[in-house]
Motif scaffolding. Structure first.
Motif, PDB file in Angstrom:
ATOM      1  N   LEU A  35      -0.766   3.661  -4.053  1.00 16.89           N
ATOM      2  CA  LEU A  35      -2.137   4.155  -4.147  1.00 16.89           C
ATOM      3  C   LEU A  35      -2.454   5.241  -3.127  1.00 16.89           C
ATOM      4  O   LEU A  35      -3.268   6.129  -3.384  1.00 16.89           O
ATOM      5  CB  LEU A  35      -3.127   3.001  -3.964  1.00 16.89           C
ATOM      6  CG  LEU A  35      -3.175   1.949  -5.075  1.00 16.89           C
ATOM      7  CD1 LEU A  35      -4.059   0.776  -4.654  1.00 16.89           C
ATOM      8  CD2 LEU A  35      -3.679   2.561  -6.375  1.00 16.89           C
ATOM      9  N   THR A  36      -1.824   5.158  -1.956  1.00 14.64           N
ATOM     10  CA  THR A  36      -2.224   6.037  -0.845  1.00 14.64           C
ATOM     11  C   THR A  36      -1.121   6.926  -0.289  1.00 14.64           C
ATOM     12  O   THR A  36      -1.409   7.908   0.401  1.00 14.64           O
ATOM     13  CB  THR A  36      -2.764   5.199   0.317  1.00 14.64           C
ATOM     14  OG1 THR A  36      -1.685   4.425   0.879  1.00 14.64           O
ATOM     15  CG2 THR A  36      -3.880   4.260  -0.142  1.00 14.64           C
ATOM     16  N   GLY A  37       0.132   6.564  -0.540  1.00 11.76           N
ATOM     17  CA  GLY A  37       1.225   7.289   0.094  1.00 11.76           C
ATOM     18  C   GLY A  37       1.414   6.915   1.546  1.00 11.76           C
ATOM     19  O   GLY A  37       2.180   7.557   2.277  1.00 11.76           O
ATOM     20  N   LYS A  38       0.719   5.853   1.972  1.00 17.20           N
ATOM     21  CA  LYS A  38       0.799   5.418   3.370  1.00 17.20           C
ATOM     22  C   LYS A  38       1.442   4.035   3.457  1.00 17.20           C
ATOM     23  O   LYS A  38       1.153   3.159   2.637  1.00 17.20           O
ATOM     24  CB  LYS A  38      -0.597   5.357   3.993  1.00 17.20           C
ATOM     25  CG  LYS A  38      -1.343   6.673   3.994  1.00 17.20           C
ATOM     26  CD  LYS A  38      -2.759   6.482   4.524  1.00 17.20           C
ATOM     27  CE  LYS A  38      -3.547   7.783   4.484  1.00 17.20           C
ATOM     28  NZ  LYS A  38      -4.949   7.595   4.945  1.00 17.20           N
ATOM     29  N   PRO A  39       2.288   3.813   4.457  1.00 17.48           N
ATOM     30  CA  PRO A  39       2.877   2.483   4.641  1.00 17.48           C
ATOM     31  C   PRO A  39       1.879   1.536   5.301  1.00 17.48           C
ATOM     32  O   PRO A  39       0.950   1.972   5.985  1.00 17.48           O
ATOM     33  CB  PRO A  39       4.062   2.741   5.562  1.00 17.48           C
ATOM     34  CG  PRO A  39       3.634   3.933   6.372  1.00 17.48           C
ATOM     35  CD  PRO A  39       2.804   4.788   5.440  1.00 17.48           C
ATOM     36  N   VAL A  40       2.083   0.234   5.085  1.00 16.22           N
ATOM     37  CA  VAL A  40       1.282  -0.784   5.764  1.00 16.22           C
ATOM     38  C   VAL A  40       2.239  -1.878   6.219  1.00 16.22           C
ATOM     39  O   VAL A  40       3.165  -2.264   5.483  1.00 16.22           O
ATOM     40  CB  VAL A  40       0.171  -1.343   4.847  1.00 16.22           C
ATOM     41  CG1 VAL A  40       0.751  -2.061   3.636  1.00 16.22           C
ATOM     42  CG2 VAL A  40      -0.768  -2.255   5.616  1.00 16.22           C
ATOM     43  N   ALA A  41       2.060  -2.356   7.428  1.00 16.15           N
ATOM     44  CA  ALA A  41       3.044  -3.256   8.032  1.00 16.15           C
ATOM     45  C   ALA A  41       3.101  -4.607   7.344  1.00 16.15           C
ATOM     46  O   ALA A  41       4.180  -5.156   7.108  1.00 16.15           O
ATOM     47  CB  ALA A  41       2.749  -3.442   9.520  1.00 16.15           C
ATOM     48  N   ASN A  42       1.951  -5.168   7.007  1.00 14.76           N
ATOM     49  CA  ASN A  42       1.906  -6.513   6.443  1.00 14.76           C
ATOM     50  C   ASN A  42       0.515  -6.757   5.851  1.00 14.76           C
ATOM     51  O   ASN A  42      -0.352  -5.876   5.878  1.00 14.76           O
ATOM     52  CB  ASN A  42       2.247  -7.562   7.501  1.00 14.76           C
ATOM     53  CG  ASN A  42       1.464  -7.349   8.797  1.00 14.76           C
ATOM     54  OD1 ASN A  42       0.268  -7.076   8.777  1.00 14.76           O
ATOM     55  ND2 ASN A  42       2.150  -7.465   9.930  1.00 14.76           N
ATOM     56  N   VAL A  43       0.293  -7.952   5.344  1.00 14.66           N
ATOM     57  CA  VAL A  43      -0.987  -8.279   4.712  1.00 14.66           C
ATOM     58  C   VAL A  43      -2.115  -8.305   5.738  1.00 14.66           C
ATOM     59  O   VAL A  43      -3.246  -7.887   5.455  1.00 14.66           O
ATOM     60  CB  VAL A  43      -0.884  -9.622   3.965  1.00 14.66           C
ATOM     61  CG1 VAL A  43      -2.238 -10.031   3.388  1.00 14.66           C
ATOM     62  CG2 VAL A  43       0.151  -9.537   2.855  1.00 14.66           C
ATOM     63  N   LYS A  44      -1.825  -8.776   6.931  1.00 13.73           N
ATOM     64  CA  LYS A  44      -2.843  -8.795   7.984  1.00 13.73           C
ATOM     65  C   LYS A  44      -3.332  -7.384   8.291  1.00 13.73           C
ATOM     66  O   LYS A  44      -4.546  -7.142   8.438  1.00 13.73           O
ATOM     67  CB  LYS A  44      -2.264  -9.441   9.251  1.00 13.73           C
ATOM     68  CG  LYS A  44      -3.248  -9.524  10.408  1.00 13.73           C
ATOM     69  CD  LYS A  44      -2.594 -10.174  11.624  1.00 13.73           C
ATOM     70  CE  LYS A  44      -3.566 -10.245  12.797  1.00 13.73           C
ATOM     71  NZ  LYS A  44      -2.925 -10.879  13.997  1.00 13.73           N
ATOM     72  N   ALA A  45      -2.406  -6.452   8.386  1.00 13.86           N
ATOM     73  CA  ALA A  45      -2.774  -5.063   8.657  1.00 13.86           C
ATOM     74  C   ALA A  45      -3.580  -4.479   7.506  1.00 13.86           C
ATOM     75  O   ALA A  45      -4.519  -3.701   7.718  1.00 13.86           O
ATOM     76  CB  ALA A  45      -1.525  -4.231   8.912  1.00 13.86           C
ATOM     77  N   LEU A  46      -3.236  -4.848   6.286  1.00 10.79           N
ATOM     78  CA  LEU A  46      -3.975  -4.365   5.123  1.00 10.79           C
ATOM     79  C   LEU A  46      -5.401  -4.911   5.120  1.00 10.79           C
ATOM     80  O   LEU A  46      -6.363  -4.187   4.825  1.00 10.79           O
ATOM     81  CB  LEU A  46      -3.247  -4.769   3.839  1.00 10.79           C
ATOM     82  CG  LEU A  46      -3.839  -4.227   2.540  1.00 10.79           C
ATOM     83  CD1 LEU A  46      -3.775  -2.707   2.503  1.00 10.79           C
ATOM     84  CD2 LEU A  46      -3.112  -4.823   1.332  1.00 10.79           C
ATOM     85  N   ALA A  47      -5.542  -6.189   5.456  1.00  3.17           N
ATOM     86  CA  ALA A  47      -6.877  -6.806   5.506  1.00  3.17           C
ATOM     87  C   ALA A  47      -7.764  -6.104   6.529  1.00  3.17           C
ATOM     88  O   ALA A  47      -8.978  -5.982   6.326  1.00  3.17           O
ATOM     89  CB  ALA A  47      -6.752  -8.282   5.839  1.00  3.17           C
ATOM     90  N   ALA A  48      -7.162  -5.632   7.604  1.00  2.00           N
ATOM     91  CA  ALA A  48      -7.933  -4.950   8.644  1.00  2.00           C
ATOM     92  C   ALA A  48      -8.512  -3.628   8.153  1.00  2.00           C
ATOM     93  O   ALA A  48      -9.478  -3.110   8.732  1.00  2.00           O
ATOM     94  CB  ALA A  48      -7.056  -4.717   9.869  1.00  2.00           C
TER      95      ALA A  48
END
Length: 296
Positions: free
Chosen positions: A197-210
């Motif tokens: 969706l964004t072309g950006k990485p995310v470390a984990n679900v916790k980081a995504l929730a933030a």
């Protein structure tokens, strides 16, 4: 270490939960299903290391627990991820970026060897099955006759417990959409979908929730996750007809962001989040072992 001779079986079981990056061990009193707090040991494990280092880490944790508790035990139960031959104690984990070095090893013999105990006192249980068994006994599923459960984390586990007996369902390997359920109901799906969706990485679900307060893409990912889970589980839940569905695993720490949507998608089923955390697998593994010891 004190081992019972089976003539006067004590209620204490040495139990362990082996994850992709750690081992947690403890003593469980199977008269009360209570974990002895002074016995809990959690060690990090490099699952990409050699076999000697992996087994050595497990040995350290188990021996530290036994030393801290100083009780007579009647067996050992281990909650273990698959693929694994749970009866023989042989690991077949391969291609999962963890525990490659112990592929084909007899873990039952290894544990029996370093603890100097008979091999028939060492028992294994699927980690998801052990977790759901623990929650059904004394956690979020207690008081319900038929308990279905899923574990949400690095993988997607599933189990069903009725009349006090739990069994692994292995739904994660079932075909779903373009691959299998495990690919849509695990941490890597959150990472993959957010990147799409964004072309950006995310470390984990916790980081995504933030990111949720200011990122609509993060909200979309959680909404889609709930929709996928409901879509996949709808048919098996109709077949099982459980009294409750229990959600376990690290992803449930972010359940506030997908549980309301899941309940909307599955209005006919009572859905609860786990209460015991890591203790669920420890309790489930120990009860399984106790049954086997009593029948041996």
């Amino acid at each position: 270490m004190k081992i019972s001779d089976n003539k006067n079986i004590p209620p204490y079981i040495l139990t362990a939960d082996i994850g992709g990056s750690h081992i947690t061990s403890a003593i469980c009193n199977t008269d009360t299903y209570i974990i002895e707090e002074n016995s809990v040991v959690r060690l990090e494990v490099d699952s990409k290391a050699g076999a000697d280092e992996i087994i050595g880490s497990w040995q350290s944790a188990l021996k530290m627990t036994l030393s801290a508790a100083d009780v007579e035990i009647s067996g050992i139960g281990v909650a273990m991820p698959g693929p694994f031959d749970y009866a023989k104690g042989i690991s077949y984990i391969k291609g999962l970026n963890k525990y490659e070095a112990i592929y084909g090893m007899n873990i039952k013999e290894a544990i029996a060897g370093f603890l100097n105990i008979p091999g028939n006192l060492v028992h294994f249980r699927n980690d998801a099955e052990a977790t759901i068994a623990g929650e059904a006994l004394t956690g979020a599923g207690a008081g319900y006759k038929k308990v279905a459960g899923v574990t949400l984390g690095t993988g997607f586990g599933s189990a069903y417990c009725t009349e006090g007996i739990a069994r692994d369902l292995n739904y994660g390997s079932d075909l779903y959409k373009e691959s299998i359920a495990d690919d849509y109901l695990s941490t890597r799906w959150f990472q993959k979908r957010y990147y799409e969706l964004t072309g950006k990485p995310v470390a984990n679900v916790k980081a995504l929730a933030a990111l949720l307060p200011y990122d609509s893409n993060a909200k979309q990912v959680f909404d889609e996750f709930a929709a996928n889970m409901a879509d996949f589980l709808k048919k098996p839940l109709q077949q099982l007809s459980p009294d409750v569905l229990v959600l376990c695993g690290n992803i449930t720490r972010a359940s506030a962001y997908f549980l309301p949507q899941l309940r909307e998608h599955l209005p006919a089923i009572t859905i609860q989040t786990a209460l015991l955390g890591e203790k669920a697998a420890l309790i489930g593994a120990s009860v399984f072992t106790n049954i086997n010891v009593l029948e041996s």
